[in-house]
Design an enzyme around this catalytic site. Structure first.
Site: not given
Ligand code: F6P
Length: 472
Positions: A181, A377
């Protein structure tokens, strides 16, 4: 299918580019692994987590009797496997020490900054690495236990890069796919990682590794070649949002009324500038605020005419880089309001909060200029959400070239957020854009997002993953 691929060292082929098309969803059971489960603890039981990814994958799991393997998000919390809304959920333990060393440490203080252009220094700690290995092994063990024979296992994101090969060793019958992602860095940055070979080898256990952008896939290709001496099956699959959910949320009279109330409360300005981000240093919030500040300082923008709303969602508060970033942003907000605010009319409204979907959608409808200006990003779904909610066909999107979304949303006002002059110019261009151009650009942006929603994304990845096996 029981081919033994555990020790397969044959050259992997690059997946040929296939035209985007809706393929039939695979008939094999699907198992998903992600750092977080698709539910969080609520007052009474469990609540589904928001977001298109969860909405796209749950029906697949439900229909195929599959399972989602992940962490509840709380330390030392590993309830027995359970079913929620027809989907099997298999919690994986993350201890309090591992929250610090695996999640905050290796995932978010080593990999996250490195994979985002080394915007901050990474820590390189063997204790953090040991915790990352232990949690990855735990995920692989859980997957090996729950995956039905010949199932598809779809692993998500940078927290779990060792899982593919660990799982392959235990269960050669599985079809294993991985999706990043976040960006995958250029080889020059990846090589800084003391455990680079182990990570590359972990990912090489996959049948297909998917990325947001073609450049990320190419970067991983070079890494595989240099470190493992072989090629990998890679492809780019830009993720999207649940378009129908967002359109439905934006369509009601309640949203319009709420948006009107917001505008009134903001003092009926001519232009509302809006930012909605997790409070992360990759999002370029302070650069954006400085650009706004300098436009107010030199009189290019005036608070009689414009106001800014910045929503900064709390995130990873245990990691020092995030604490520093928050202090810097709040200092800037305070300076800007101190100099440019008027009684009852701050120049910037700052919310350090996570907003529910109905409020967020109303805010999108209120924002005349949406500022999505990350320094780096993977995709940035806020950009796609904004244009999807603009059922009125108005609004201007200012979008960083360094967001994955810039590959698709080419009718946005594209900007290099590292260039303070360019950022100022982009804001002014958006504020001054005439109605005809705004509507023409927004129509094209809305078309782009509608052309490929999160379901299309999931179908395409899974179809190509299965095809890599069938092509053998
Ligand atoms: O963009 C990567 C990501 O891991 C998303 O999947 C997630 O929504 C966001 O960052 C926040 O991640 P976390 O709160 O799990 O660290």
């Amino acid at each position: 299918m029981t081919d033994d691929r555990a020790n397969d060292t044959a050259e992997f082929a690059v997946v040929p580019a296939r035209p985007p098309q809706r393929r039939s969803v695979p008939t094999r059971p699907v198992v998903v692994a992600a750092n977080r489960l698709p539910v969080t603890r609520a007052q009474h039981g469990w609540a589904p987590s928001p977001g298109g990814l969860v909405r796209a994958l749950l029906p697949l799991l439900r229909a195929s009797g599959g399972t989602w393997v992940g962490w509840t998000g709380e330390a030392d919390d590993a309830p027995e496997p359970f079913t929620h809304d027809g989907v099997n959920l298999h919690p994986v333990l993350v201890t309090a020490d591992e929250v610090q060393d695996y999640y905050e440490g290796f995932a978010n203080d080593t990999l996250w900054p490195l994979y985002h252009d080394a915007l901050r220094d990474s820590t390189y700690s063997s204790a953090h690495w040991a915790a990352y290995q232990a949690v990855n092994q735990r995920f692989a063990d859980a997957l090996a236990e729950v995956a039905p024979d010949q199932a598809i296992v779809w692993i998500h994101d940078y927290h779990l890069q060792l899982v593919p090969q660990l799982l392959r060793d235990k269960r050669p019958d599985l079809v294993i796919g991985f999706f990043f992602h976040i960006p995958f860095p250029p080889v020059e940055l990846f090589m800084r990682l003391p455990w680079r070979t182990e990570i590359a080898a972990g990912l090489a256990g996959c049948d297909l590794v998917g990325f947001q952008r073609a450049i990320n896939a190419a970067n991983f290709g070079v890494v595989c070649d240099e470190l493992l001496g072989r090629r990998a099956n890679v492809g780019s699959y830009p993720i999207s949002i649940d378009v129908s959910e967002l359109e439905a949320a934006a369509a009601g009279r309640a949203t319009r009324q709420r948006s009107n109330r917001y505008r009134t409360r903001l003092g009926e300005p001519e232009v509302v500038l809006l930012g909605v981000d997790r409070l992360d240093y990759t999002k370029g919030i302070s650069q954006r605020l400085r650009a706004y500040q300098s436009l107010l300082d030199d009189g290019t923008l005036e608070t009689e005419r414009c106001v800014m709303v910045q929503v900064a969602t709390p995130t990873r508060e245990g990691v020092e880089h995030y604490q520093v970033e928050r202090r810097e942003i709040e200092q800037l907000v305070s300076e800007i309001n101190g100099v440019h605010g008027r009684l009852g009319y701050p120049a910037i409204h700052y919310l350090y909060q996570s907003l529910p979907l109905d409020e967020l959608v109303a805010l999108y409808r209120t924002g005349d200029v949406m500022l999505v200006t990350p320094l780096r990003d993977g995709m940035n779904l806020v950009a796609k959400e904004y244009v999807t909610t603009r059922l009125d066909g108005d609004g201007v999107l200012v979008l960083s070239e360094f967001a994955g979304a810039a590959d698709e949303l080419t009718d946005a006002v594209l900007v290099n957020p590292h260039d303070s002059g360019a950022l100022r110019d982009a804001i002014v261009t958006a504020v001054e854009m005439n109605r005809h151009e705004r509507r023409a650009r927004m129509a094209k942006l809305r078309e782009d997002v509608r052309a490929s929603d999160v379901q299309t994304w999931a179908d395409r990845f899974l179809a190509e993953l299965v095809a890599t096996i069938e092509d053998r």
